[in-house]
Write a protein that holds these residues in place. Structure first.
Motif, short mmCIF file in Angstrom:
data_model
loop_
_atom_site.label_atom_id
_atom_site.label_comp_id
_atom_site.label_asym_id
_atom_site.label_seq_id
_atom_site.Cartn_x
_atom_site.Cartn_y
_atom_site.Cartn_z
N CYS A 25 38.02 -3.78 -26.74
CA CYS A 25 39.07 -4.74 -27.09
C CYS A 25 38.73 -5.32 -28.46
N HIS A 27 38.78 -8.68 -29.50
CA HIS A 27 38.14 -9.99 -29.67
C HIS A 27 36.69 -10.06 -29.18
N CYS A 28 36.22 -9.09 -28.45
CA CYS A 28 34.88 -9.14 -27.86
C CYS A 28 33.80 -9.01 -28.94
N LYS A 55 42.46 -5.26 -21.35
CA LYS A 55 42.43 -6.72 -21.27
C LYS A 55 43.80 -7.31 -20.97
N THR A 57 46.46 -9.23 -22.14
CA THR A 57 46.88 -9.63 -23.49
C THR A 57 47.81 -10.84 -23.48
N GLU A 59 46.96 -13.67 -21.77
CA GLU A 59 45.95 -14.73 -21.91
C GLU A 59 45.08 -14.54 -23.15
N TYR A 60 44.96 -13.30 -23.64
CA TYR A 60 44.11 -12.97 -24.79
C TYR A 60 44.94 -12.19 -25.80
N ASP A 62 44.91 -11.82 -28.94
CA ASP A 62 44.21 -11.10 -30.01
C ASP A 62 43.90 -9.66 -29.63
N ASP A 63 43.97 -9.37 -28.34
CA ASP A 63 43.71 -8.01 -27.86
C ASP A 63 44.98 -7.17 -27.75
N CYS A 155 31.42 -8.20 -22.93
CA CYS A 155 32.35 -9.18 -22.36
C CYS A 155 32.98 -8.59 -21.10
N LYS A 158 38.93 -8.99 -18.88
CA LYS A 158 39.75 -10.13 -18.48
C LYS A 158 40.88 -9.64 -17.61
#
Length: 162
Positions: A25, A27-28, A55, A57, A59-60, A62-63, A155, A158
């Motif tokens: 991913c 952001h890790c 991941k 995406t 909630e995250y 950037d991924d 990480c 997620k």
């Protein structure tokens, strides 16, 4: 069959040559730590490779696809980087972290599941890719990868909330 960041769908062919599957991913920090070296190792070894982003995406963000495109450019990856939006592929593989490496032999059998090397962003060990590089060399030579395999560290994936 999974789409890449541009929506192009990719299907992996039947076994016949080794394949490296990397769960990654954008952001890790563990992935960012080795992403350029990973790209170089794959290019140098000639192993067929694919990265998969599983991941959440929402909630995250950037991924998501934009972050994936940035990562491809930053890391110099020239292999497919695919989106596992429903996380079914990560579940089927039993992937637990990013990066998580799965190397299959020419018969499609799992030959190595382990770490890139002994380094991490904060442990002071140099990035060498020696563990993955050695595993790829063994598989390309048609030999088993000696065990034990050092587990991947990174990480946690997620997972989406049910």
């Amino acid at each position: 069959t999974l789409p890449d960041a541009d929506g192009v769908r990719h299907t992996l062919d039947a076994p016949g040559e080794p394949l490296l599957v990397v769960f990654a991913c954008n952001h890790c920090p563990y992935v960012r730590w080795l992403e350029q070296d990973l790209g170089s190792l794959i290019a140098e070894s000639g192993v067929r490779a694919v990265a998969i982003n599983s991941k959440d995406t929402v909630e995250y963000p950037d991924d998501g696809p934009a972050g994936m495109r940035e990562q491809i450019a930053r890391a110099g990856w020239d292999f497919p980087y695919l989106i596992d939006a429903d996380q079914s592929v990560a579940t089927a593989f039993g992937a637990v972290c990013t990066p998580d490496f799965f190397l299959y032999d020419a018969d499609g059998l799992l030959a190595y599941r382990g770490a890139f090397d002994a380094s991490s962003p904060k442990n002071g060990q140099p990035r060498t890719g020696d563990l993955l590089r050695a595993a790829i060399a063994e598989v390309q030579a048609g030999r088993p990868v000696p065990e034990p395999h050092r587990p991947a560290m990174g990480c946690g994936i997620k997972w989406k909330q049910s």
